[in-house]
Design an enzyme around this catalytic site. Structure first.
Site, mmCIF file in Angstrom:
data_model
loop_
_atom_site.group_PDB
_atom_site.id
_atom_site.type_symbol
_atom_site.label_atom_id
_atom_site.label_comp_id
_atom_site.label_asym_id
_atom_site.label_seq_id
_atom_site.Cartn_x
_atom_site.Cartn_y
_atom_site.Cartn_z
ATOM 1 N NE ARG A 81 46.246 -48.709 -51.448
ATOM 2 C CZ ARG A 81 47.130 -47.901 -52.011
ATOM 3 N NH1 ARG A 81 47.949 -47.203 -51.256
ATOM 4 N NH2 ARG A 81 47.186 -47.783 -53.334
ATOM 5 C CG HIS A 114 43.548 -51.823 -50.158
ATOM 6 N ND1 HIS A 114 42.690 -50.810 -49.817
ATOM 7 C CD2 HIS A 114 43.987 -51.542 -51.407
ATOM 8 C CE1 HIS A 114 42.618 -49.937 -50.796
ATOM 9 N NE2 HIS A 114 43.392 -50.362 -51.790
ATOM 10 N NE ARG A 121 42.998 -46.380 -51.535
ATOM 11 C CZ ARG A 121 42.563 -45.294 -52.166
ATOM 12 N NH1 ARG A 121 42.560 -44.129 -51.539
ATOM 13 N NH2 ARG A 121 42.101 -45.376 -53.400
ATOM 14 C CG ASP A 134 40.643 -50.229 -56.627
ATOM 15 O OD1 ASP A 134 41.844 -50.315 -56.975
ATOM 16 O OD2 ASP A 134 40.093 -49.147 -56.367
#
Length: 448
Positions: A136, A68, A71, A313
């Protein structure tokens, strides 16, 4: 009177074939044990060929796995001066406007890269998008699609909005064994606990105990694991990125070599052993490889050309580490792994893997023992050890205990090699002692 005559003790003949055989056997076993240990502990290397390497063959399918975008912190620590919600543009762990823009740009980049596979207009039979069930990642996928499929022609439904809704599929994390990797698996939990309690990790904990104590004292939160340090590091990173002044105590440890090392290393823990990789990320890699196989033999239905995964991640790192391609660098925002299937001049399928992290263009990775263009059949063979046959059955703790006990297979091989070498040395010493004693028994003889 008879006088015993002294006869010199006989020395074993070290040129005899038996001695040579023992010596040769000893050297071969030692070499084999050390080589095996070395090969198992060398899985953390990543070979990058570069983005300009020209691959021959026709591109027919691509899997895209990305992290993503930007954030906010997921969970501020108790003494965090920036823990109030009003200091941040969106809620905790949500995608920011920067993150939306990052994925919009990545979507445009993917459009350029896979323009030969995708029509200008969207079709559910051409592309499929799956996301973890997290705000997200879902928002990242939608932002990415805005760049990948800007509406054209009849797709324009509102002339004031250059966007069209495209389905993004997901399932609850509690049953997602492929992408989220959070479906319950007792065997994985056991294997992970064995690793975390191994002597290797205990030494790491001792090495960084000073950091655990320091962060615990000043953050107001218990920090006693490498992954807890990684989470603190991530919070510091985001706050620094948003120009939020860190406390003086935090500046003394962030950024530092130790915290950076821990943050990077922590991403390898989830798939630290081959057994853990098989249970954590094996279902996803198996799904992609089998989809490649279906595409190559013309049995993929619908006959799509691109499959996109929106994740985290940890997902990116787990995949790379399971493939023995993780370079111990934390995946950044929008880090992207590209799995591409091509046909050579004889219509034989081969696989290539690219990684786009912080660079503008992706790096072409070298698949271990195969190279940058690995035949699909050999790719299956190379990664057979991490492709579960029956994941649900293998996740049963009893099955795992009967077949695996991987606290640290590399260390086990070293210990085993050492034991074998020690036993051979002792047997060799005993052999010499036995021969000396045998000959010394007849060292004196009565003469007539």
């Amino acid at each position: 009177m008879q006088i015993p005559a002294l006869i010199m003790p006989k020395i074993p003949n070290f040129n005899k074939p038996m001695w040579l055989l023992h010596t040769l056997f000893f050297l071969i076993l030692c070499r084999a044990a050390l080589t095996l240990a070395k090969s198992d502990t060398s899985n953390q290397s990543q070979q990058q060929i570069g983005s300009n390497y020209a691959l021959k063959g026709k591109l027919i399918f691509a899997h895209v796995l990305y992290r993503h975008g930007d954030r906010t912190p997921i969970e501020p620590y108790p003494t965090d001066p920036w823990k109030k919600r009003e200091y941040w543009p969106v809620g905790w762990g949500e995608l920011t406007n920067i993150g939306k823009q990052q994925h919009y740009e990545l979507g445009k980049w993917l459009r350029r890269r896979y323009d030969s596979l995708l029509n200008l207009t969207y079709s559910e039979d051409e592309v499929y998008i799956r996301s973890t069930d997290v705000d997200r990642t879902l928002a990242s996928a939608m932002s990415n699609l805005a760049g990948l499929y800007p509406p054209v022609g009849n797709e324009v439904w509102n002339k004031d909005i250059a966007w069209q809704p495209i389905p993004v599929h997901t399932i609850p994390e509690r049953i997602d064994k492929e992408l989220a990797g959070k479906a319950p698996c007792a065997a994985y939990d056991y294997a992970r606990s064995v690793v975390l309690n191994s002597s290797e990790f205990q030494k790491l904990n001792q090495r960084f105990q000073y950091l655990y104590d320091y962060l615990t004292k000043y953050s107001g939160r218990k920090v006693d694991t490498l992954e807890a340090v990684q989470r603190m590091n991530n919070t510091f990173f985001i706050e620094a990125l948003y120009n939020r002044t860190l406390p003086d105590w935090a500046k003394k440890v962030y950024p530092s070599a130790d915290m950076t090392y821990i943050a990077d290393f922590a991403f390898s823990i989830g798939t630290y052993t081959r057994r853990m990789a098989r249970l954590k990320i094996g279902p996803l890699i198996k799904e992609m490889l089998h989809r490649f196989a279906d595409k190559a033999r013309g049995s993929l239905k619908p006959n799509r050309s691109v499959w996109i995964y929106s994740a985290h991640d940890t997902t990116v790192a787990n995949v790379l580490n399971a493939l023995k391609l993780y370079n111990l660098k934390s995946p950044g925002y929008t880090a992207c792994v590209l799995f591409e299937l091509r046909l050579d001049e004889n219509n034989h399928p081969f696989v290539s893997i690219f990684y786009k992290n912080t660079s503008a263009e992706p790096a072409l990775l070298s698949i271990p023992d195969c190279g940058v263009a690995c035949p699909l059949a050999k790719t299956f063979e190379i990664y057979k050890d991490i492709l579960p046959v029956n994941w649900e059955q293998e996740c049963k703790l009893s099955t795992m205990m009967m077949t695996y006990d991987e606290a640290n297979i590399g260390m086990a091989m070293v210990i085993l090699g050492s034991i074998i070498c020690a036993m051979l040395v002792l047997s060799y010493i005993f052999l010499i002692y036995y021969r000396r004693r045998r000959y010394s028994t007849y060292a004196y003889a009565q003469m007539a």
